[in-house]
Enzyme design. Structure first.
Site, PDB file in Angstrom:
ATOM      1  N   HIS A  46      21.394  10.820 -17.924  1.00  0.00           N
ATOM      2  CA  HIS A  46      21.045  12.220 -18.127  1.00  0.00           C
ATOM      3  C   HIS A  46      20.237  12.386 -19.405  1.00  0.00           C
ATOM      4  O   HIS A  46      20.701  12.076 -20.502  1.00  0.00           O
ATOM      5  CB  HIS A  46      22.289  13.116 -18.197  1.00  0.00           C
ATOM      6  N   HIS A  99      12.657  14.911 -15.021  1.00  0.00           N
ATOM      7  CA  HIS A  99      12.160  14.512 -13.701  1.00  0.00           C
ATOM      8  C   HIS A  99      10.643  14.517 -13.696  1.00  0.00           C
ATOM      9  O   HIS A  99      10.002  15.296 -14.397  1.00  0.00           O
ATOM     10  CB  HIS A  99      12.709  15.411 -12.585  1.00  0.00           C
TER      11      HIS A  99
HETATM   12  P1  5GP Z   1      11.136  21.984 -12.420  1.00  0.00           P
HETATM   13  O1  5GP Z   1      10.826  23.425 -12.115  1.00  0.00           O
HETATM   14  O2  5GP Z   1      12.362  21.877 -13.284  1.00  0.00           O
HETATM   15  O3  5GP Z   1       9.975  21.207 -12.929  1.00  0.00           O
HETATM   16  O4  5GP Z   1      11.453  21.294 -11.026  1.00  0.00           O
HETATM   17  C1  5GP Z   1      12.685  21.366 -10.398  1.00  0.00           C
HETATM   18  C2  5GP Z   1      12.454  21.058  -8.950  1.00  0.00           C
HETATM   19  O5  5GP Z   1      13.711  20.802  -8.367  1.00  0.00           O
HETATM   20  C3  5GP Z   1      11.810  22.193  -8.164  1.00  0.00           C
HETATM   21  O6  5GP Z   1      10.572  21.749  -7.601  1.00  0.00           O
HETATM   22  C4  5GP Z   1      12.844  22.529  -7.104  1.00  0.00           C
HETATM   23  O7  5GP Z   1      12.282  22.842  -5.850  1.00  0.00           O
HETATM   24  C5  5GP Z   1      13.692  21.274  -7.044  1.00  0.00           C
HETATM   25  N1  5GP Z   1      15.077  21.497  -6.668  1.00  0.00           N
HETATM   26  C6  5GP Z   1      15.914  22.458  -7.158  1.00  0.00           C
HETATM   27  N2  5GP Z   1      17.128  22.348  -6.602  1.00  0.00           N
HETATM   28  C7  5GP Z   1      17.062  21.293  -5.747  1.00  0.00           C
HETATM   29  C8  5GP Z   1      18.020  20.684  -4.868  1.00  0.00           C
HETATM   30  O8  5GP Z   1      19.176  21.088  -4.767  1.00  0.00           O
HETATM   31  N3  5GP Z   1      17.586  19.627  -4.135  1.00  0.00           N
HETATM   32  C9  5GP Z   1      16.307  19.140  -4.218  1.00  0.00           C
HETATM   33  N4  5GP Z   1      15.985  18.102  -3.446  1.00  0.00           N
HETATM   34  N5  5GP Z   1      15.390  19.681  -5.040  1.00  0.00           N
HETATM   35  C10 5GP Z   1      15.765  20.744  -5.792  1.00  0.00           C
HETATM   36 ZN    ZN Z   2      21.684  15.312 -15.373  1.00  0.00          ZN
END
Ligand code: 5GP
Ligand code: ZN
Length: 113
Positions: A46, A99
Site C-alpha cells: 500500500h 495506481h
Molecule cells: P483515479 O481517479 O484514482 O485515478 O482512478 C481510480 C479508478 O478506479 C477509476 O478509473 C475507477 O473507475 C476505478 N475504480 C473505482 N472503484 C473500482 C472498483 O471497485 N473496481 C475496479 N475494477 N475499478 C474501480
Molecule cells: Zn491500499
C-alpha cells in the site's frame, strides 16, 4: 491498509477482473473504462500515491513499470497506449492507493489535461 479499496481487490476480498499478477504487482480492468482497454496496475504494497515513492523499495515501483509493457502486449496494444497516474486532488485521484492507468485500443487526443 484495512479500509483501502485496492488493497481489498488485490487480496481478493472484492472481486476484480485480473489481467496480471506477480509477487509485487496486481493489475485488473477498470470498473468504469474510459477506453476500449482500461487497466489499473497497482503495487501490492500500500502506497497512497507517487508521493509515497520514498516509502517503497525500488523493486516495488520498478515492477509496476515493468508490468506495463507486458500487459500492453497481452492486450494487443501494439499501436500504442497511454499511462496515467493521478496524484492528489488537482489530478482528481479518487482511490488513495498508487495506481497506473493503462489506456488504449483507440486513437487518443493530443491533450492530456
Ligand atoms: P483515479 O481517479 O484514482 O485515478 O482512478 C481510480 C479508478 O478506479 C477509476 O478509473 C475507477 O473507475 C476505478 N475504480 C473505482 N472503484 C473500482 C472498483 O471497485 N473496481 C475496479 N475494477 N475499478 C474501480
Ligand atoms: Zn491500499
Amino acid at each position: 491498509m484495512e479500509n483501502c479499496l485496492f488493497c481489498k481487490i488485490m487480496k481478493g476480498e472484492i472481486p476484480s477482473s485480473k489481467v496480471y499478477e506477480n509477487e509485487y504487482v496486481y493489475a485488473f480492468r477498470d470498473i468504469n473504462p474510459q477506453a476500449p482497454v482500461h487497466i489499473l496496475v497497482i503495487p501490492k504494497k500500500h502506497l497512497s500515491s507517487l508521493n509515497d515513492a520514498d516509502k517503497a523499495d525500488d523493486r516495488e515501483l520498478s515492477e509496476c513499470l515493468r508490468a506495463i509493457p507486458v500487459i500492453a502486449a497481452s492486450e494487443n496494444l501494439s499501436n500504442g497506449y497511454r499511462v496515467v497516474s493521478n496524484c492528489g486532488p488537482d489530478a482528481c485521484q479518487s482511490v488513495p492507493h498508487l495506481h497506473f492507468h493503462i489506456l488504449g485500443g483507440t486513437q487518443m487526443g493530443e491533450r492530456m489535461a
